[in-house]
Write a protein that holds these residues in place. Structure first.
Motif, mmCIF file in Angstrom:
data_model
loop_
_atom_site.group_PDB
_atom_site.id
_atom_site.type_symbol
_atom_site.label_atom_id
_atom_site.label_comp_id
_atom_site.label_asym_id
_atom_site.label_seq_id
_atom_site.Cartn_x
_atom_site.Cartn_y
_atom_site.Cartn_z
ATOM 1 N N CYS B 122 -103.378 -41.239 -62.935
ATOM 2 C CA CYS B 122 -104.616 -41.520 -63.666
ATOM 3 C C CYS B 122 -105.462 -42.500 -62.848
ATOM 4 N N VAL B 123 -106.689 -42.107 -62.560
ATOM 5 C CA VAL B 123 -107.584 -42.945 -61.761
ATOM 6 C C VAL B 123 -108.913 -43.082 -62.504
ATOM 7 N N GLY B 124 -109.455 -44.287 -62.550
ATOM 8 C CA GLY B 124 -110.742 -44.482 -63.234
ATOM 9 C C GLY B 124 -111.195 -45.919 -63.188
ATOM 10 N N GLU B 125 -112.113 -46.265 -64.082
ATOM 11 C CA GLU B 125 -112.588 -47.656 -64.163
ATOM 12 C C GLU B 125 -113.110 -47.921 -65.565
ATOM 13 N N PHE B 126 -113.207 -49.197 -65.903
ATOM 14 C CA PHE B 126 -113.868 -49.532 -67.175
ATOM 15 C C PHE B 126 -114.814 -50.706 -66.968
ATOM 16 N N PHE B 137 -109.016 -48.814 -61.825
ATOM 17 C CA PHE B 137 -107.546 -48.748 -61.961
ATOM 18 C C PHE B 137 -107.016 -47.463 -61.353
ATOM 19 N N GLU B 138 -105.771 -47.525 -60.936
ATOM 20 C CA GLU B 138 -105.108 -46.373 -60.337
ATOM 21 C C GLU B 138 -103.628 -46.445 -60.709
ATOM 22 N N PHE B 139 -103.202 -45.467 -61.479
ATOM 23 C CA PHE B 139 -101.798 -45.435 -61.906
ATOM 24 C C PHE B 139 -101.118 -44.195 -61.326
ATOM 25 N N HIS B 140 -100.067 -44.407 -60.530
ATOM 26 C CA HIS B 140 -99.214 -43.306 -60.066
ATOM 27 C C HIS B 140 -97.836 -43.582 -60.666
ATOM 28 N N LEU B 141 -97.560 -42.982 -61.793
ATOM 29 C CA LEU B 141 -96.327 -43.301 -62.524
ATOM 30 C C LEU B 141 -95.333 -42.182 -62.283
ATOM 31 N N TRP B 180 -103.585 -53.343 -62.424
ATOM 32 C CA TRP B 180 -104.456 -52.161 -62.475
ATOM 33 C C TRP B 180 -104.241 -51.227 -61.296
ATOM 34 N N LYS B 181 -103.422 -51.628 -60.341
ATOM 35 C CA LYS B 181 -103.045 -50.726 -59.238
ATOM 36 C C LYS B 181 -101.524 -50.617 -59.282
ATOM 37 N N ILE B 182 -101.037 -49.611 -59.937
ATOM 38 C CA ILE B 182 -99.582 -49.450 -60.051
ATOM 39 C C ILE B 182 -99.252 -48.090 -59.463
ATOM 40 N N MET B 183 -98.646 -48.110 -58.266
ATOM 41 C CA MET B 183 -98.516 -46.850 -57.532
ATOM 42 C C MET B 183 -97.114 -46.601 -56.989
ATOM 43 N N GLN B 184 -96.126 -47.324 -57.517
ATOM 44 C CA GLN B 184 -94.754 -47.046 -57.099
ATOM 45 C C GLN B 184 -93.813 -47.356 -58.263
ATOM 46 N N PRO B 185 -92.619 -46.791 -58.249
ATOM 47 C CA PRO B 185 -91.689 -47.047 -59.346
ATOM 48 C C PRO B 185 -91.442 -48.542 -59.533
ATOM 49 N N SER B 186 -91.594 -49.012 -60.753
ATOM 50 C CA SER B 186 -91.417 -50.435 -61.047
ATOM 51 C C SER B 186 -91.317 -50.593 -62.563
ATOM 52 N N LEU B 192 -95.999 -48.425 -68.495
ATOM 53 C CA LEU B 192 -97.218 -47.613 -68.668
ATOM 54 C C LEU B 192 -96.861 -46.166 -68.990
ATOM 55 N N PHE B 193 -95.801 -45.691 -68.339
ATOM 56 C CA PHE B 193 -95.368 -44.312 -68.562
ATOM 57 C C PHE B 193 -94.870 -44.132 -70.002
ATOM 58 N N GLU B 194 -94.108 -45.117 -70.478
ATOM 59 C CA GLU B 194 -93.608 -45.027 -71.859
ATOM 60 C C GLU B 194 -94.770 -45.057 -72.851
#
Lengths: 320, 204
Positions: B122-126, B137-141, B180-186, B192-194
């Motif tokens: 999910c990529v976007g901004e607010f 923000f950029e989420f790679h979950l 807001w930049k979450i791009m690796q398993p953590s 965020l995935f849950e």
């Protein structure tokens, strides 16, 4: 006459035994881990080699895989401590030598990639390396004068797809096998070590072989070897998030080590002398012992591999 | 003869495919990429990319993996025999090399640096309308390895799956800041995935 016949028979038997022992030495290599392509062929190898040397695969057509993996330097990169990508961008890790990859369980210094056929995705798309998208690479290949025919010859279909690009590259890289060094000749009893090399070999077996295990001279493990760790690159920890993996990197091969400088994951040591100075402190090796070890390490250079014309640049229409 | 009918009837159950659909919404209204949406009257959201993998459970026959791409309405519906779904792809497939179709690395959901797939991208901004500040923000979950594996069953079953993005972002803003930049398993990625998975529900 009978004695002569007996002598010839015994000599023949002895030679055959020797030949058998050579075969068994060759077989003493473990079974490969990475699977060979089901499309493996001469044409597939030639296609993979053409792609490997083609800068078309990078965003601005300026660098190829071979820019950081030169055949004469054991498919490593010796110009900079770390990789050199498009627009003179410098990566954060040393480009390792590419050979004997079939025996690797995983790839990259942190072992993040598990398959040889997906390994190339990272350098192809990384902004500091070739900086290209897979979509655009496929488009360029489809529009190319020769590639559509070459792909069709190997994969028997008109459309060029991602897996075919990766498979062809793998067909080339998996074939880069280095097993004809002076050490190998000694193992096959075709040569013998000098006194200094022999002393180095004994030291190697005492101090190094548990990690850099013969005959591959690497192990599929991640270790911390005592070098100062830069907090911006924690190695294996980046993949596993395990505290115990902080600062651990894969154990590299020592084959062709004299030609694949600089050393360590960030290329911090320019020479084997500097590497030995580091280990010399840790293992309490004096100057002479360090020199002996270097003399042994140089026996791992495989000039047959380094100079193999099959692995060097060919034009697209050149026969394999 | 009656046995033959019975056998054919039983076998037909194996090959019955149902039309399935994902409905992307923002506050129960159809969601579109690059449109602006309001949250809490002060935050104006805009998403430029949203993709996720849905896999049927249990897997029968081929693996029935669907890549939902908000930019491509054709991916919002598919035929499948299973009506129970999970977000993310099971580990055995993630570690089996390069595939074609929905799993082709060309889709931008295969990590080049770390074997495995992104489950939700999910990529976007607010924009904060009160302060005038913009946050991208950029989420790679994704990933398959414990303890941060992003693979989760969606409770229940059905043929229409609602994905309300306002609910997801509402939950994100209610939790302590995760980045807001979450791009690796953590840990943050898993959280965020849950929250994403909990914003999914089957239509009744």
């Amino acid at each position: 006459m009978l004695n002569k016949l007996l002598f010839v028979f015994l000599l023949g038997f002895l030679l055959l035994s020797l030949k058998d022992s050579q075969i068994s030495l060759a077989k003493s290599w473990p079974e490969p881990i990475q699977a060979t392509s089901k499309y493996a062929s001469k044409a597939g190898f030639a296609l993979g080699r053409a792609l490997f040397y083609d800068p078309l695969l990078s965003a601005d057509s300026s660098v190829s895989c071979a820019s950081c993996h030169l055949p004469y330097t054991a498919f490593a990169h010796v110009d900079h401590p770390t990789s050199h990508g498009i627009a003179d961008r410098i990566g954060k890790r040393n480009a390792p030598g590419l050979f004997n990859l079939a025996w690797r369980q995983n790839f990259h210094w942190d072992g993040g990639v598990m398959h040889l056929n997906s390994q190339a995705l990272n350098p192809l798309t990384h902004p500091d390396e070739m900086g290209e998208t897979i979509e655009h690479i496929l488009l360029k290949l489809k529009r190319h004068q020769h590639y559509p025919q070459l792909f069709k010859k190997v994969y028997k279909q008109k459309q060029i797809e991602t897996w075919m690009l990766l498979d062809a590259l793998q067909q080339f890289t998996i074939s880069l096998i280095s097993k004809d060094s002076f050490y190998d000749k000694v193992s096959r009893q075709h040569a013998s070590f000098s006194e200094q090399q022999q002393k180095g070999f004994v030291l190697f077996e005492q101090h190094c072989n548990s990690c850099h295990t013969a005959p591959l001279f690497f192990s599929n493990r991640f270790e911390s070897n005592g070098i100062r760790i830069d907090s911006t690159d924690l190695g294996r920890f980046n993949i596993t998030a395990l505290e115990a993996d902080k600062g651990k990197f894969r154990v590299p091969t020592l084959r062709n080590i004299s030609h694949s400088f600089p050393y360590m994951h960030d290329g911090r040591y320019k020479s084997l002398k500097e590497v030995m100075a580091h280990y010399g402190q840790q293992l309490q090796l004096n100057d002479k012992q360090q020199k002996d070890l270097i003399a042994f390490l140089k026996t791992l250079t495989d000039t047959t591999f380094l100079m193999n014309p099959q692995f060097q640049y060919h034009t697209l229409n050149q026969k394999p | 003869m009656p046995y033959l009918f019975f056998v054919l009837f039983a076998l037909s159950g194996l090959f019955t495919f149902a039309q399935q659909q994902v409905k992307l919404t923002w506050n129960n209204q159809p969601f579109e990429l690059d449109s602006t949406y309001l949250l809490h009257d002060t935050l104006q959201f805009q998403l430029s990319e949203l993709k996720c993998y849905i896999q049927a459970v249990p897997q029968k026959g081929n693996n029935a993996i669907h890549l939902i791409d908000a930019a491509d309405p054709e991916t919002w519906q598919w035929q499948d025999h299973a009506t129970a779904l999970q977000v993310g792809i099971r580990a055995e497939i993630q570690t089996a090399g390069v595939f074609t179709g929905a799993l082709d690395p060309i889709n931008g959901m295969y990590w080049a640096w770390n074997t495995g797939f992104i489950s939700v991208k999910c990529v976007g901004e607010f924009n904060n309308l009160k302060t005038g500040q913009t946050q991208s923000f950029e989420f790679h979950l994704g990933g398959y390895q414990a303890p941060f594996a992003c693979i989760m069953a969606i409770p229940g079953s059905g043929t229409i799956l609602n994905c309300d993005l306002q609910t997801w972002f509402g939950h994100i803003l209610e939790t302590p800041p995760l980045g807001w930049k979450i791009m690796q398993p953590s840990k943050a990625s898993l959280m965020l995935f849950e929250l994403f998975t909990s914003s999914l529900s089957y239509a009744k």
